[in-house]
Design a protein around this motif. Sequence first.
Motif, PDB file in Angstrom:
ATOM      1  N   ARG A 134       8.989  33.204  22.808  1.00  0.00           N
ATOM      2  CA  ARG A 134      10.277  33.181  23.500  1.00  0.00           C
ATOM      3  C   ARG A 134      10.085  33.093  25.015  1.00  0.00           C
ATOM      4  NH1 ARG A 134      13.485  38.538  23.395  1.00  0.00           N
ATOM      5  NH2 ARG A 134      12.500  38.745  25.436  1.00  0.00           N
ATOM      6  N   TRP A 135       9.097  33.826  25.497  1.00  0.00           N
ATOM      7  CA  TRP A 135       8.804  33.856  26.943  1.00  0.00           C
ATOM      8  C   TRP A 135       8.509  32.442  27.453  1.00  0.00           C
ATOM      9  CZ3 TRP A 135       4.082  32.453  29.111  1.00  0.00           C
ATOM     10  CH2 TRP A 135       3.896  32.769  30.461  1.00  0.00           C
ATOM     11  N   ALA A 136       7.686  31.696  26.721  1.00  0.00           N
ATOM     12  CA  ALA A 136       7.306  30.342  27.157  1.00  0.00           C
ATOM     13  C   ALA A 136       8.507  29.391  27.088  1.00  0.00           C
ATOM     14  CB  ALA A 136       6.160  29.823  26.287  1.00  0.00           C
ATOM     15  N   ILE A 137       9.261  29.493  26.004  1.00  0.00           N
ATOM     16  CA  ILE A 137      10.424  28.615  25.841  1.00  0.00           C
ATOM     17  C   ILE A 137      11.464  28.885  26.927  1.00  0.00           C
ATOM     18  CG2 ILE A 137      12.432  28.213  24.300  1.00  0.00           C
ATOM     19  CD1 ILE A 137       9.940  26.794  23.326  1.00  0.00           C
ATOM     20  N   GLN A 138      11.701  30.154  27.215  1.00  0.00           N
ATOM     21  CA  GLN A 138      12.697  30.502  28.245  1.00  0.00           C
ATOM     22  C   GLN A 138      12.252  30.016  29.621  1.00  0.00           C
ATOM     23  OE1 GLN A 138      15.728  31.484  27.705  1.00  0.00           O
ATOM     24  NE2 GLN A 138      15.329  31.596  25.506  1.00  0.00           N
ATOM     25  N   ARG A 139      10.958  30.065  29.851  1.00  0.00           N
ATOM     26  CA  ARG A 139      10.419  29.592  31.140  1.00  0.00           C
ATOM     27  C   ARG A 139      10.693  28.096  31.313  1.00  0.00           C
ATOM     28  NH1 ARG A 139       4.308  30.986  33.317  1.00  0.00           N
ATOM     29  NH2 ARG A 139       4.037  29.044  34.447  1.00  0.00           N
ATOM     30  N   LEU A 140      10.506  27.330  30.248  1.00  0.00           N
ATOM     31  CA  LEU A 140      10.761  25.883  30.316  1.00  0.00           C
ATOM     32  C   LEU A 140      12.260  25.593  30.442  1.00  0.00           C
ATOM     33  CD1 LEU A 140       7.750  25.564  29.630  1.00  0.00           C
ATOM     34  CD2 LEU A 140       8.379  23.742  28.045  1.00  0.00           C
ATOM     35  N   LEU A 141      13.054  26.330  29.695  1.00  0.00           N
ATOM     36  CA  LEU A 141      14.506  26.086  29.717  1.00  0.00           C
ATOM     37  C   LEU A 141      15.080  26.353  31.112  1.00  0.00           C
ATOM     38  CD1 LEU A 141      16.050  27.513  26.414  1.00  0.00           C
ATOM     39  CD2 LEU A 141      15.845  25.113  27.126  1.00  0.00           C
ATOM     40  N   LYS A 142      14.608  27.415  31.729  1.00  0.00           N
ATOM     41  CA  LYS A 142      15.081  27.770  33.068  1.00  0.00           C
ATOM     42  C   LYS A 142      14.795  26.632  34.050  1.00  0.00           C
ATOM     43  CE  LYS A 142      14.766  31.684  36.156  1.00  0.00           C
ATOM     44  NZ  LYS A 142      13.889  32.751  36.569  1.00  0.00           N
ATOM     45  N   LEU A 143      13.616  26.072  33.896  1.00  0.00           N
ATOM     46  CA  LEU A 143      13.211  24.963  34.764  1.00  0.00           C
ATOM     47  C   LEU A 143      14.109  23.745  34.525  1.00  0.00           C
ATOM     48  CD1 LEU A 143      10.864  24.730  36.728  1.00  0.00           C
ATOM     49  CD2 LEU A 143       9.472  23.791  34.894  1.00  0.00           C
ATOM     50  N   ALA A 144      14.350  23.440  33.256  1.00  0.00           N
ATOM     51  CA  ALA A 144      15.173  22.272  32.910  1.00  0.00           C
ATOM     52  C   ALA A 144      16.582  22.423  33.484  1.00  0.00           C
ATOM     53  CB  ALA A 144      15.223  22.104  31.393  1.00  0.00           C
ATOM     54  N   HIS A 145      17.120  23.640  33.400  1.00  0.00           N
ATOM     55  CA  HIS A 145      18.476  23.877  33.896  1.00  0.00           C
ATOM     56  C   HIS A 145      18.576  23.712  35.410  1.00  0.00           C
ATOM     57  CE1 HIS A 145      21.032  24.975  30.526  1.00  0.00           C
ATOM     58  NE2 HIS A 145      19.939  25.423  29.946  1.00  0.00           N
ATOM     59  N   ALA A 146      17.462  23.932  36.083  1.00  0.00           N
ATOM     60  CA  ALA A 146      17.485  23.843  37.555  1.00  0.00           C
ATOM     61  C   ALA A 146      17.386  22.395  38.042  1.00  0.00           C
ATOM     62  CB  ALA A 146      16.333  24.662  38.120  1.00  0.00           C
ATOM     63  N   LEU A 147      17.098  21.465  37.125  1.00  0.00           N
ATOM     64  CA  LEU A 147      16.909  20.059  37.537  1.00  0.00           C
ATOM     65  C   LEU A 147      18.214  19.281  37.425  1.00  0.00           C
ATOM     66  CD1 LEU A 147      13.507  19.534  35.719  1.00  0.00           C
ATOM     67  CD2 LEU A 147      13.851  19.541  38.201  1.00  0.00           C
ATOM     68  N   GLN A 148      18.475  18.455  38.413  1.00  0.00           N
ATOM     69  CA  GLN A 148      19.713  17.673  38.417  1.00  0.00           C
ATOM     70  C   GLN A 148      19.568  16.408  37.556  1.00  0.00           C
ATOM     71  OE1 GLN A 148      22.247  19.012  40.039  1.00  0.00           O
ATOM     72  NE2 GLN A 148      20.947  20.620  40.875  1.00  0.00           N
ATOM     73  N   ASP A 149      18.383  15.793  37.644  1.00  0.00           N
ATOM     74  CA  ASP A 149      18.171  14.495  37.023  1.00  0.00           C
ATOM     75  C   ASP A 149      17.467  14.675  35.666  1.00  0.00           C
ATOM     76  OD1 ASP A 149      17.471  11.912  36.399  1.00  0.00           O
ATOM     77  OD2 ASP A 149      15.847  11.802  37.891  1.00  0.00           O
ATOM     78  N   VAL A 150      18.191  14.385  34.568  1.00  0.00           N
ATOM     79  CA  VAL A 150      17.601  14.638  33.247  1.00  0.00           C
ATOM     80  C   VAL A 150      16.348  13.795  32.989  1.00  0.00           C
ATOM     81  CG1 VAL A 150      19.702  15.464  32.119  1.00  0.00           C
ATOM     82  CG2 VAL A 150      19.156  13.043  32.032  1.00  0.00           C
TER      83      VAL A 150
END
Length: 349
Positions: free
Chosen positions: A94-110
């Motif tokens: 969960r820790w690793a997945i949440q770390r990636l998700l947080k990063l994805a949410h911070a990006l404007q350009d998909v």
Amino acid sequence: MRAIEWDGKKFKLLDQTKLPESVEYIITDDYRVIIEAIKHLSVRGAPAIGIAAAFALAFASMRIKANAPKQYLRELENIAREIESARPTAVNLRWAIQRLLKLAHALQDVKSIPAILLDEAERIRREDIEMCKQIGIKGAGLLPESGGVITHCNTGALATGDHGTAQSVIVTAIKQGKKLHVYVDETRPLLQGARLTMFELQARGVETILITDNAAAFVMTQGKANLVITGADRIAANGDTANKIGTYGLAVLAKYHGIPFYIAAPTSTIDLDCPDGSTIPIEMRDPKEVTRPFGVQIAPDGVDVYSPAFDITPNELITAIITEHGVISPPYKENLKNQTAAGKVKQPV
Ligand code: MRU
């Protein structure tokens, strides 16, 4: 030998279900294949499944067709939930997945998300290798100049990015010149001790003695073991620790025989959201792993089986917890919080 390899092009998982008989790899960039590998323990051990999960999500992010950020992130989150549910106890996943998700949410350009998530997965892998190396360095001083060590399950390179957790401490101490021999619990029902730890320690030239899980008490009463050291799948805020089934029994035995019981784990295994062990979800395994292990029928079909993969060791049985930052002594509630907040631990006096 590493559990997970990534050279920038090819992602390889060592299929640990085949060890020690044969060395085979799963080569894939399909997140569903990685989920199956986690479920079936082809890749296992808390830090290793965190790393595998991060790559799974990064690979999945490349295949999402949606261009609109909202839709893209919704699909990414659905896949993240699917990966997270592969195994429930080890918090590293969960820790690793949440770390990636947080990063994805911070990006404007998909369009930039896949490459950035892949870099982050690789960063998690590299960080884990360094954390495990540090665990060895920080913990080795706790081990005596000579004697016997009992360990349980597999906590080596195979369970992590490299080096291992408890195994890193043992091997580092031996490299420093300590004359230690290791009693390896076979670790029923899936024999991670017999199949994997023996395989790794033998390759590293460590003096090892394989014991059945139920021999540990007798080994202790004969004075053959100076300490017990294991890894962890999740450490709650108060220090209660989930690890492979049988760990709690070893901790009780260690207390009775007056020998120290240590846990070694990276801080990615500490879950301050779990106040104590009662809130850690415990994975139940397929009864067939008990009645028909490795394809050999050892109990009649249809019997009732209770097969938790992990148990909880209460904090009062744990002498110290070793992380990449140092050795944490009780009171764990206070000291674990200090460490995860500041990245530092108070050294024991
Ligand atoms: O079911 P497994 O083989 O994934 O269980 C692994 C363990 O219990 C290890 O002791 C734990 O993950 C910590 S070692 C890195």
